[in-house]
Scaffold this motif. Sequence first.
Motif, PDB file in Angstrom:
ATOM      1  N   TRP A  52      46.462  34.425 -11.893  1.00 51.10           N
ATOM      2  CA  TRP A  52      45.951  35.679 -12.614  1.00 51.10           C
ATOM      3  C   TRP A  52      45.738  35.748 -14.077  1.00 51.10           C
ATOM      4  O   TRP A  52      44.805  35.917 -14.771  1.00 51.10           O
ATOM      5  CB  TRP A  52      46.321  36.910 -12.167  1.00 51.10           C
ATOM      6  N   GLU A  75      43.554  33.059 -15.711  1.00 52.85           N
ATOM      7  CA  GLU A  75      42.291  33.521 -15.627  1.00 52.85           C
ATOM      8  C   GLU A  75      41.825  34.505 -16.450  1.00 52.85           C
ATOM      9  O   GLU A  75      40.653  34.658 -16.998  1.00 52.85           O
ATOM     10  CB  GLU A  75      41.772  34.075 -14.177  1.00 52.85           C
ATOM     11  N   HIS A  76      42.806  35.277 -17.077  1.00 55.47           N
ATOM     12  CA  HIS A  76      42.603  36.579 -17.935  1.00 55.47           C
ATOM     13  C   HIS A  76      43.018  36.087 -19.352  1.00 55.47           C
ATOM     14  O   HIS A  76      43.251  36.918 -20.407  1.00 55.47           O
ATOM     15  CB  HIS A  76      43.326  37.668 -17.543  1.00 55.47           C
ATOM     16  N   HIS A  96      50.984  34.116  -7.513  1.00 59.52           N
ATOM     17  CA  HIS A  96      49.742  34.862  -7.800  1.00 59.52           C
ATOM     18  C   HIS A  96      49.350  35.223  -9.128  1.00 59.52           C
ATOM     19  O   HIS A  96      48.441  34.964  -9.710  1.00 59.52           O
ATOM     20  CB  HIS A  96      49.485  36.187  -6.933  1.00 59.52           C
ATOM     21  N   LEU A  97      50.489  35.587  -9.815  1.00 56.77           N
ATOM     22  CA  LEU A  97      50.316  36.038 -11.261  1.00 56.77           C
ATOM     23  C   LEU A  97      49.965  34.738 -12.334  1.00 56.77           C
ATOM     24  O   LEU A  97      49.375  34.862 -13.262  1.00 56.77           O
ATOM     25  CB  LEU A  97      51.282  36.707 -11.774  1.00 56.77           C
ATOM     26  N   GLU A 113      49.096  44.205 -15.192  1.00 49.90           N
ATOM     27  CA  GLU A 113      47.985  44.374 -16.041  1.00 49.90           C
ATOM     28  C   GLU A 113      48.139  45.609 -17.197  1.00 49.90           C
ATOM     29  O   GLU A 113      47.885  45.157 -18.305  1.00 49.90           O
ATOM     30  CB  GLU A 113      46.485  44.428 -15.235  1.00 49.90           C
ATOM     31  N   THR A 119      49.870  43.604  -9.181  1.00 51.06           N
ATOM     32  CA  THR A 119      49.131  42.683 -10.366  1.00 51.06           C
ATOM     33  C   THR A 119      48.518  43.864 -11.161  1.00 51.06           C
ATOM     34  O   THR A 119      48.284  43.748 -12.596  1.00 51.06           O
ATOM     35  CB  THR A 119      47.797  42.238  -9.724  1.00 51.06           C
ATOM     36  N   ARG A 120      48.020  45.237 -10.840  1.00 49.50           N
ATOM     37  CA  ARG A 120      47.696  46.395 -11.657  1.00 49.50           C
ATOM     38  C   ARG A 120      48.769  46.617 -12.588  1.00 49.50           C
ATOM     39  O   ARG A 120      48.532  46.958 -13.820  1.00 49.50           O
ATOM     40  CB  ARG A 120      46.916  47.271 -10.900  1.00 49.50           C
ATOM     41  N   ASP A 122      48.047  43.612  -4.821  1.00 50.73           N
ATOM     42  CA  ASP A 122      47.000  44.158  -5.803  1.00 50.73           C
ATOM     43  C   ASP A 122      47.554  45.123  -6.810  1.00 50.73           C
ATOM     44  O   ASP A 122      47.265  45.358  -7.758  1.00 50.73           O
ATOM     45  CB  ASP A 122      45.738  44.849  -5.097  1.00 50.73           C
TER      46      ASP A 122
END
Length: 173
Positions: free
Chosen positions: A21, A24-25, A17-18, A126, A122-123, A119
């Motif tokens: 992510w 994308e970022h 997933h990361l 981030e 992921t936060r 989620d």
Amino acid sequence: MRVHLGCDHAGLELKSHLTGWLTEHGYEPVDHGPFVYDAVDDYPVFCLRAAEGVAADRAAGLDSLGVVIGGSGNGEQIAANKVKGIRAALAWSEDTASLAREHNDAWVVAVGGRMHTLDEMTRLVEVFLTTPFPGDERHVRRIGQMADYETTGELPPLPASAQLAPSGPADDA
């Protein structure tokens, strides 16, 4: 910024997933494995490589951080910290993720794949990636003490305010 990733079977879903992510970022993920599920794989194989990647990038002057993932994140953090020059921190809340950067200038964050939702993890990543190290003198001094110990094996001197307990039985005379 380049982000090195390593995990074990318990972190495989989050790592996958990361990777998306991060792309994308605007990050450049570098996946050190594993690439398939193996219930008996060994996290040091992958986490040491991720931490080595961060250390090599930093030595070359590149802006690079790392993420290591396992069931709890504990073993993965320990493995990453075995790489010379790496400071890895276990994050279990947004506060611990930001303080790892603000106070410790950690270059690798460890998260537990069985401890949080996708989620939430992921936060945490981030927050870690977006928190700068402000370079406050007290934090730089403390990091320097650890780096010196890592190099020399000599303990930092005790401050004058430290009171050592007697090492032997009290003298009654």
